[in-house]
Motif scaffolding. Structure first.
Motif, PDB file in Angstrom:
ATOM      1  N   PHE A 142       0.985  -1.148  -0.061  1.00 14.50           N
ATOM      2  CA  PHE A 142      -0.029  -0.027  -0.468  1.00 14.50           C
ATOM      3  C   PHE A 142       0.825   1.275   0.174  1.00 14.50           C
ATOM      4  CE2 PHE A 142      -2.136  -4.011   2.027  1.00 14.50           C
ATOM      5  CZ  PHE A 142      -3.654  -3.339   1.629  1.00 14.50           C
ATOM      6  N   GLY A 143       2.289   1.168  -0.341  1.00 15.59           N
ATOM      7  CA  GLY A 143       2.514   2.591  -0.186  1.00 15.59           C
ATOM      8  C   GLY A 143       3.762   2.672   1.114  1.00 15.59           C
ATOM      9  N   VAL A 144       4.322   3.166   1.139  1.00 16.19           N
ATOM     10  CA  VAL A 144       5.460   4.014   2.602  1.00 16.19           C
ATOM     11  C   VAL A 144       4.274   4.899   2.919  1.00 16.19           C
ATOM     12  CG1 VAL A 144       7.362   4.107   3.666  1.00 16.19           C
ATOM     13  CG2 VAL A 144       7.126   2.614   1.801  1.00 16.19           C
ATOM     14  N   GLY A 145       4.663   4.958   4.170  1.00 19.95           N
ATOM     15  CA  GLY A 145       4.112   6.217   5.316  1.00 19.95           C
ATOM     16  C   GLY A 145       2.260   6.178   5.499  1.00 19.95           C
ATOM     17  N   ASN A 146       2.155   7.879   5.497  1.00 26.15           N
ATOM     18  CA  ASN A 146       0.250   7.945   5.288  1.00 26.15           C
ATOM     19  C   ASN A 146       0.304   8.948   4.068  1.00 26.15           C
ATOM     20  OD1 ASN A 146       0.055   6.705   8.187  1.00 26.15           O
ATOM     21  ND2 ASN A 146       1.642   8.227   8.695  1.00 26.15           N
ATOM     22  N   GLU A 147       1.180   8.965   3.493  1.00 29.29           N
ATOM     23  CA  GLU A 147       0.921  10.091   2.339  1.00 29.29           C
ATOM     24  C   GLU A 147      -0.164   9.139   0.912  1.00 29.29           C
ATOM     25  OE1 GLU A 147       0.686  13.080   2.824  1.00 29.29           O
ATOM     26  OE2 GLU A 147       1.978  12.495   4.820  1.00 29.29           O
ATOM     27  N   ASN A 148       0.055   8.018   0.990  1.00 29.19           N
ATOM     28  CA  ASN A 148      -0.009   7.395  -0.586  1.00 29.19           C
ATOM     29  C   ASN A 148      -2.100   7.190  -0.624  1.00 29.19           C
ATOM     30  OD1 ASN A 148       1.697   6.357  -2.466  1.00 29.19           O
ATOM     31  ND2 ASN A 148       1.686   4.803  -0.095  1.00 29.19           N
ATOM     32  N   PRO A 149      -3.021   7.711  -0.859  1.00 28.43           N
ATOM     33  CA  PRO A 149      -4.001   7.444  -0.832  1.00 28.43           C
ATOM     34  C   PRO A 149      -4.951   5.714  -0.242  1.00 28.43           C
ATOM     35  CG  PRO A 149      -3.235   7.745  -4.288  1.00 28.43           C
ATOM     36  CD  PRO A 149      -2.073   7.609  -2.812  1.00 28.43           C
ATOM     37  N   LEU A 150      -5.998   5.971  -0.175  1.00 31.81           N
ATOM     38  CA  LEU A 150      -6.165   5.103   0.985  1.00 31.81           C
ATOM     39  C   LEU A 150      -6.866   3.517  -0.071  1.00 31.81           C
ATOM     40  CD1 LEU A 150      -8.099   6.597   3.673  1.00 31.81           C
ATOM     41  CD2 LEU A 150      -6.027   5.442   3.699  1.00 31.81           C
ATOM     42  N   ASP A 151      -7.003   4.024  -0.920  1.00 33.69           N
ATOM     43  CA  ASP A 151      -7.053   3.602  -2.302  1.00 33.69           C
ATOM     44  C   ASP A 151      -6.446   2.784  -2.899  1.00 33.69           C
ATOM     45  OD1 ASP A 151      -7.436   5.603  -3.661  1.00 33.69           O
ATOM     46  OD2 ASP A 151      -8.708   5.348  -4.853  1.00 33.69           O
ATOM     47  N   TYR A 152      -5.151   2.873  -2.364  1.00 27.58           N
ATOM     48  CA  TYR A 152      -3.340   2.866  -3.546  1.00 27.58           C
ATOM     49  C   TYR A 152      -3.334   1.302  -3.302  1.00 27.58           C
ATOM     50  CZ  TYR A 152       0.775   2.204  -5.432  1.00 27.58           C
ATOM     51  OH  TYR A 152       1.720   1.318  -6.412  1.00 27.58           O
ATOM     52  N   VAL A 153      -3.227   0.467  -4.222  1.00 31.83           N
ATOM     53  CA  VAL A 153      -2.734  -1.161  -3.505  1.00 31.83           C
ATOM     54  C   VAL A 153      -2.187  -1.705  -4.902  1.00 31.83           C
ATOM     55  CG1 VAL A 153      -4.970  -1.786  -3.488  1.00 31.83           C
ATOM     56  CG2 VAL A 153      -3.509  -3.406  -2.329  1.00 31.83           C
ATOM     57  N   GLU A 154      -1.206  -2.966  -4.270  1.00 28.68           N
ATOM     58  CA  GLU A 154      -0.888  -3.176  -5.828  1.00 28.68           C
ATOM     59  C   GLU A 154      -0.116  -4.589  -5.312  1.00 28.68           C
ATOM     60  OE1 GLU A 154       3.097  -2.744  -6.911  1.00 28.68           O
ATOM     61  OE2 GLU A 154       3.231  -0.573  -5.673  1.00 28.68           O
ATOM     62  N   THR A 155      -0.071  -5.599  -5.543  1.00 24.74           N
ATOM     63  CA  THR A 155      -0.039  -6.950  -5.206  1.00 24.74           C
ATOM     64  C   THR A 155       1.134  -7.720  -6.247  1.00 24.74           C
ATOM     65  OG1 THR A 155      -2.633  -7.252  -5.351  1.00 24.74           O
ATOM     66  CG2 THR A 155      -0.631  -9.817  -5.062  1.00 24.74           C
ATOM     67  N   PHE A 156       1.452  -8.277  -5.283  1.00 20.99           N
ATOM     68  CA  PHE A 156       2.886  -8.516  -5.448  1.00 20.99           C
ATOM     69  C   PHE A 156       3.085  -9.820  -5.371  1.00 20.99           C
ATOM     70  CE2 PHE A 156       4.346  -6.944  -1.261  1.00 20.99           C
ATOM     71  CZ  PHE A 156       4.984  -7.809  -1.237  1.00 20.99           C
ATOM     72  N   GLY A 157       4.225 -10.968  -6.249  1.00 20.92           N
ATOM     73  CA  GLY A 157       4.709 -12.787  -5.573  1.00 20.92           C
ATOM     74  C   GLY A 157       6.055 -12.122  -5.119  1.00 20.92           C
ATOM     75  N   VAL A 158       6.417 -12.981  -3.958  1.00 22.67           N
ATOM     76  CA  VAL A 158       7.323 -13.254  -3.248  1.00 22.67           C
ATOM     77  C   VAL A 158       7.804 -14.372  -3.118  1.00 22.67           C
ATOM     78  CG1 VAL A 158       6.053 -12.797  -1.288  1.00 22.67           C
ATOM     79  CG2 VAL A 158       8.759 -12.166  -1.609  1.00 22.67           C
ATOM     80  N   THR A 159       9.103 -15.420  -3.815  1.00 14.99           N
ATOM     81  CA  THR A 159       9.098 -16.475  -2.858  1.00 14.99           C
ATOM     82  C   THR A 159      10.019 -15.921  -1.500  1.00 14.99           C
ATOM     83  OG1 THR A 159       9.066 -17.627  -4.405  1.00 14.99           O
ATOM     84  CG2 THR A 159      10.509 -18.848  -3.100  1.00 14.99           C
ATOM     85  N   PHE A 160      10.247 -16.663  -0.722  1.00 14.31           N
ATOM     86  CA  PHE A 160      11.860 -16.772   0.182  1.00 14.31           C
ATOM     87  C   PHE A 160      12.063 -17.304   1.617  1.00 14.31           C
ATOM     88  CE2 PHE A 160       7.865 -14.139   2.215  1.00 14.31           C
ATOM     89  CZ  PHE A 160       8.138 -14.526   3.318  1.00 14.31           C
ATOM     90  N   PRO A 161      12.788 -17.865   2.272  1.00 15.93           N
ATOM     91  CA  PRO A 161      13.515 -19.062   3.317  1.00 15.93           C
ATOM     92  C   PRO A 161      13.182 -18.239   4.430  1.00 15.93           C
ATOM     93  CG  PRO A 161      15.686 -18.924   2.113  1.00 15.93           C
ATOM     94  CD  PRO A 161      14.334 -17.491   0.903  1.00 15.93           C
ATOM     95  N   ARG A 162      12.668 -18.196   5.039  1.00 14.82           N
ATOM     96  CA  ARG A 162      12.910 -18.018   6.597  1.00 14.82           C
ATOM     97  C   ARG A 162      13.741 -18.810   7.883  1.00 14.82           C
ATOM     98  NH1 ARG A 162       8.395 -14.520   8.868  1.00 14.82           N
ATOM     99  NH2 ARG A 162       8.650 -12.853   7.487  1.00 14.82           N
ATOM    100  N   LEU A 163      14.622 -18.057   7.893  1.00 19.12           N
ATOM    101  CA  LEU A 163      15.351 -18.429   9.801  1.00 19.12           C
ATOM    102  C   LEU A 163      15.407 -17.632  10.892  1.00 19.12           C
ATOM    103  CD1 LEU A 163      16.978 -20.859  10.907  1.00 19.12           C
ATOM    104  CD2 LEU A 163      19.397 -19.746  10.003  1.00 19.12           C
ATOM    105  N   ARG A 164      15.224 -17.665  12.142  1.00 18.69           N
ATOM    106  CA  ARG A 164      14.618 -16.784  13.166  1.00 18.69           C
ATOM    107  C   ARG A 164      15.530 -17.721  14.297  1.00 18.69           C
ATOM    108  NH1 ARG A 164      10.312 -12.407  11.740  1.00 18.69           N
ATOM    109  NH2 ARG A 164      10.935 -11.675   9.870  1.00 18.69           N
ATOM    110  N   LEU A 165      16.113 -17.304  14.960  1.00 18.71           N
ATOM    111  CA  LEU A 165      16.695 -17.651  15.877  1.00 18.71           C
ATOM    112  C   LEU A 165      16.692 -16.668  17.276  1.00 18.71           C
ATOM    113  CD1 LEU A 165      17.196 -20.002  17.934  1.00 18.71           C
ATOM    114  CD2 LEU A 165      19.752 -19.838  17.251  1.00 18.71           C
ATOM    115  N   ASP A 166      16.002 -16.951  18.465  1.00 15.18           N
ATOM    116  CA  ASP A 166      16.077 -15.895  19.569  1.00 15.18           C
ATOM    117  C   ASP A 166      16.569 -17.152  20.502  1.00 15.18           C
ATOM    118  OD1 ASP A 166      15.136 -13.555  18.463  1.00 15.18           O
ATOM    119  OD2 ASP A 166      13.217 -13.529  19.705  1.00 15.18           O
ATOM    120  N   ALA A 167      17.533 -16.883  21.550  1.00 17.70           N
ATOM    121  CA  ALA A 167      18.142 -17.862  22.614  1.00 17.70           C
ATOM    122  C   ALA A 167      18.457 -16.837  24.037  1.00 17.70           C
ATOM    123  CB  ALA A 167      19.690 -18.385  22.080  1.00 17.70           C
ATOM    124  N   GLN A 168      18.106 -17.350  25.063  1.00 17.71           N
ATOM    125  CA  GLN A 168      17.432 -16.214  26.173  1.00 17.71           C
ATOM    126  C   GLN A 168      18.212 -16.986  27.285  1.00 17.71           C
ATOM    127  OE1 GLN A 168      15.056 -12.595  26.207  1.00 17.71           O
ATOM    128  NE2 GLN A 168      14.172 -13.919  25.125  1.00 17.71           N
TER     129      GLN A 168
END
Length: 359
Positions: free
Chosen positions: A112-138
């Motif tokens: 929908f864009g970055v920030g607050n200035e884009n029109p409220l009806d603005y939207v675009e669809t995009f495709g994405v492929t990604f692997p994810r690895l995350r770790l918290d160790a406390q």
């Protein structure tokens, strides 16, 4: 309405699956499995399975916090894939607190864009492929106080964008894809008695982590977050949960790593990422109460917004949302809920079916 009916079907199938399974594990360990079924115009029919395993490691005390592993695998008729494995693990009499996540996603998202200035009806669809690895160790360094390290990796490959829109213009950082590799430090104070459905206590987490080319990242930026939640019981078996969240990003971050408004945890009712920027403030409240049998109900609301810098927040850019939901108790011994929520934001409605509370 069609989305709601599919979510309702998934909820009913989940309840049936929980009670039709054969429990062959010890009372300390419990496995719940349920189907995943959904429909969205952009995905067509989606289906798959999910599971949650609540357990204690060998040798852990019965009074210690239980560990939990969740997994989801889903496929849509538009050839999209969502697969992840997530854990909340307590080891060595709760001295170690580990949160690993491993996932692979081939999916679509709305931008929908970055920030607050884009029109409220603005939207675009995009495709994405990604692997994810995350770790918290406390590690437990003082009573109820953990400190440790965080590592995050996302290989964000943008596969498809709409012509003549922002992501394809080259002006949005990360619009053509990005690789994120970040190291950080975190500290957590947690005196909740039940980590899955807390009814009293505090959860306070401070995080600082750094994306840098030296770690293998495509972008150099820093991220700082403070997340505070407290739980009160004004009446027996009823809980008032309060949450405050703020975050700050310095440097140039890709659009997919900006702090965002909306989703299943924060500002439910807005599409995930409906508003995103370098700074974010959010207050949330939720009232939880039982209905009958294993069913409970909640009402919730939040107020907050995003801005490019802390000094540029504007009241007119802060937004309310509200909603309600049902809870189904999957595991009576440890208190694990199946969560179904419907949230309402400005000109938007969203449904959520997942495990565990939003905060």
């Amino acid at each position: 309405m069609l989305r709601f009916l599919f979510f309702l079907c998934a909820l009913l199938f989940s309840i049936k699956m929980v009670f039709s399974q054969t429990d062959t594990l010890a009372s300390t360990n419990k496995l719940n499995a349920y189907p995943v079924l959904f429909y969205l115009p952009e995905t067509s029919l989606g289906f798959g399975g999910a599971g949650i395993y609540t357990f204690r490691f060998k040798g852990e005390k019965a009074s210690s916090r239980p560990s939990q592993a969740q997994t989801v695998l889903a496929y849509t008729l538009e050839n999209q894939i969502l697969a992840y494995l997530y854990g909340e693990l307590y080891v060595n009499d709760e001295k170690w607190w580990l949160r690993p996540e491993l996932g692979f996603y081939k999916y679509f998202y709305d931008f929908f864009g970055v920030g607050n200035e884009n029109p409220l009806d603005y939207v675009e669809t995009f495709g994405v492929t990604f692997p994810r690895l995350r770790l918290d160790a406390q590690y437990l360094v003082a009573p109820k106080l953990y400190m440790g390290m965080r590592y995050w990796f996302d290989g964000y490959n943008v596969t498809e964008v709409e012509e003549d829109k922002l992501l394809g213009s080259g002006i949005i950082p990360g619009g053509a894809g990005s690789r994120i590799s970040a190291l950080g430090a975190l500290a957590t104070f947690d005196n909740r008695e039940n980590v899955f459905i807390p009814d009293k206590g505090w959860l306070i987490q401070a995080i600082a982590f750094w994306n840098n080319e030296a770690f293998g990242s495509d972008f150099n930026f820093n991220r700082y977050e403070l997340d505070v939640a407290t739980y009160l019981s004004p009446h027996p078996n009823q809980v008032l949960a309060l949450n405050f969240y703020t975050g700050i990003i310095t440097g140039i971050a890709p659009f997919n790593e900006l702090l965002f408004f909306g989703g299943r945890r924060r500002a439910r009712g807005f599409y995930e990422g409906r508003f995103r920027d370098n700074n974010m403030l959010l207050w949330q409240a939720e009232y939880r109460f039982p209905l009958f049998w294993r069913l409970g109900m909640v009402v919730f609301g939040s107020y907050g917004g995003v801005a490019p810098s802390f000094s540029s927040y504007k009241i007119e850019n802060f937004r309310w949302n509200a909603g309600t939901g049902l809870r189904f108790l999957l595991n009576k011994e440890e208190g694990v809920n199946l969560r179904f929520d419907v949230g309402f934001g400005r000109s938007s409605t969203a449904f959520y079916l997942t495990i565990g509370e939003a905060f």
